[in-house]
Design an enzyme around this catalytic site. Structure first.
Site, PDB file in Angstrom:
ATOM      1  N   TYR A  58       0.809  -1.223   0.000  1.00 50.13           N
ATOM      2  CA  TYR A  58       0.000   0.000   0.000  1.00 50.13           C
ATOM      3  C   TYR A  58       0.844   1.276   0.000  1.00 50.13           C
ATOM      4  O   TYR A  58       0.356   2.332  -0.388  1.00 50.13           O
ATOM      5  CB  TYR A  58      -0.919   0.051   1.229  1.00 50.13           C
ATOM      6  CG  TYR A  58      -1.990  -0.999   1.304  1.00 50.13           C
ATOM      7  CD1 TYR A  58      -2.270  -1.843   0.235  1.00 50.13           C
ATOM      8  CD2 TYR A  58      -2.738  -1.157   2.471  1.00 50.13           C
ATOM      9  CE1 TYR A  58      -3.254  -2.811   0.332  1.00 50.13           C
ATOM     10  CE2 TYR A  58      -3.731  -2.122   2.570  1.00 50.13           C
ATOM     11  CZ  TYR A  58      -3.978  -2.948   1.500  1.00 50.13           C
ATOM     12  OH  TYR A  58      -4.952  -3.903   1.605  1.00 50.13           O
ATOM     13  N   ARG A 297     -21.465 -12.383  -7.491  1.00 51.37           N
ATOM     14  CA  ARG A 297     -20.365 -12.285  -8.453  1.00 51.37           C
ATOM     15  C   ARG A 297     -19.123 -11.774  -7.739  1.00 51.37           C
ATOM     16  O   ARG A 297     -19.157 -10.722  -7.107  1.00 51.37           O
ATOM     17  CB  ARG A 297     -20.731 -11.330  -9.597  1.00 51.37           C
ATOM     18  CG  ARG A 297     -19.680 -11.244 -10.694  1.00 51.37           C
ATOM     19  CD  ARG A 297     -20.173 -10.378 -11.834  1.00 51.37           C
ATOM     20  NE  ARG A 297     -20.343  -8.994 -11.416  1.00 51.37           N
ATOM     21  CZ  ARG A 297     -19.364  -8.082 -11.396  1.00 51.37           C
ATOM     22  NH1 ARG A 297     -18.131  -8.413 -11.751  1.00 51.37           N
ATOM     23  NH2 ARG A 297     -19.610  -6.838 -11.025  1.00 51.37           N
TER      24      ARG A 297
END
Length: 323
Positions: A58, A297
């Protein structure tokens, strides 16, 4: 002193307690300057957040460490023990000989002696120094599930990580890990939200006493890479209106009611408060049934790690068919 949020905790299988809401530190490029980012994290500490989640990939570990140090120095908190700090080791360090040095580097970045939770970011290994998310076939290397976990257990034994865990592991990969584990993973941090409810993984982890933490609980709504599939879902919009709650609160309450924790990121102070006002009300059975019917999904497929001639040849291989 300003009002602070109260966030419940869960006891992990390691015996350590973890707040059920973590403040996420993954930010889009360009990453804000160090002091600006540290100031945002310090604001979250003032609001009452104590669980902070970062990762070596990050680029925010140093800013988080700066905020933690400032909070301690100014008396905002009584000491390091008030925090629960988690970080994840990136794929280029997912090797038996690289995990310990990588964790020590993370600790150095943050100015800490230990992490409360250290995780393997993905069940994937890439070449050291490979350009992130632009991998060639040569960059994609075989991943040793059991060997990397032995290295994580050593980090735990040395006291550098009070709890150890994984991220983005399927049931099958956890089964392989557990065959040879002395210390089981305390946490599996995975994509989980109302449109990807982890219907296979969640009960498996509960059975194995591995706590599930949800990343992307709102599908990064508003971010460049985000989706509106959660925040504009008509079922959630309807439930939120009927309960006088926000859509985000309904989505996050649903995760909490599944027995999972979640990682949330917002730089908006009002939403820092709002997102955790979910612990004093419930969803009804009818509302839960409606959410259960939402088409499913997976949002993140991990195509960057796929190559027909590499160790992982398809997204089905990466997720062991749980799509």
């Amino acid at each position: 002193m300003e009002k602070q949020v109260q966030i419940p905790e869960i006891e992990l299988n390691s015996g350590h307690k973890m707040p059920l809401v973590g403040f996420g530190t993954c930010v889009p490029d360009p990453i804000p300057p160090l002091e600006e980012l540290a100031g945002i994290f310090l604001e979250a500490i003032k609001v009452g957040y104590r669980h902070f989640d970062t990762a070596s990939s990050y680029g925010t570990e140093e800013a988080l460490g700066r905020a933690v140090a400032q909070a301690i120095e100014t008396g905002l908190v009584n000491g390091r023990e008030e925090f629960f700090i988690s970080s994840k080791l990136w794929c280029e360090d997912a090797d038996l000989d690289l995990i310990l040095p990588a964790l020590k580097k993370t600790l150095g970045n943050m100015g800490l002696d230990y992490l409360d939770l250290s995780m393997i970011h993905m069940p994937v290994r890439v070449r050291k120094g490979a350009e992130m998310f632009n991998y060639t076939k040569e960059d994609l290397l075989p991943f040793d599930i059991q060997g990397t976990w032995k290295a994580m257990e050593e980090c735990n034994k040395l006291g550098l990580a009070k709890s150890i865990g994984v991220s983005n592991y399927s049931c099958e990969k956890l089964t392989k890990l557990l065959e040879n584990a002395t210390v089981p993973p305390a946490v599996n941090q995975v994509e989980m939200n109302v449109v990807w409810q982890q219907r296979k993984l969640l009960p498996f982890c509960k059975e194995k006493n591995i706590h599930v933490t949800a990343w992307s609980p709102l599908l990064s709504y508003g971010a460049v890479w985000g989706s509106n599939a959660v925040m504009e879902n008509p079922i959630l919009v309807e439930i939120a209106a009927s309960k006088n709650k926000t859509v985000a609160q309904v989505a996050l309450r649903w995760i909490y009611e599944q027995g999972a924790s979640f990682i949330m990121r917002t730089f908006n102070k009002d939403r820092m408060f709002e997102n955790v006002q979910i612990f004093d009300w419930e969803l009804t059975k009818e509302e839960l049934d409606k959410i259960q019917k939402i088409p499913q999904r997976r949002g993140t497929l991990g195509e960057d790690f796929i190559h027909p001639e590499g160790p992982i040849k398809s997204v089905e291989d990466l997720w062991d068919g749980d799509l």
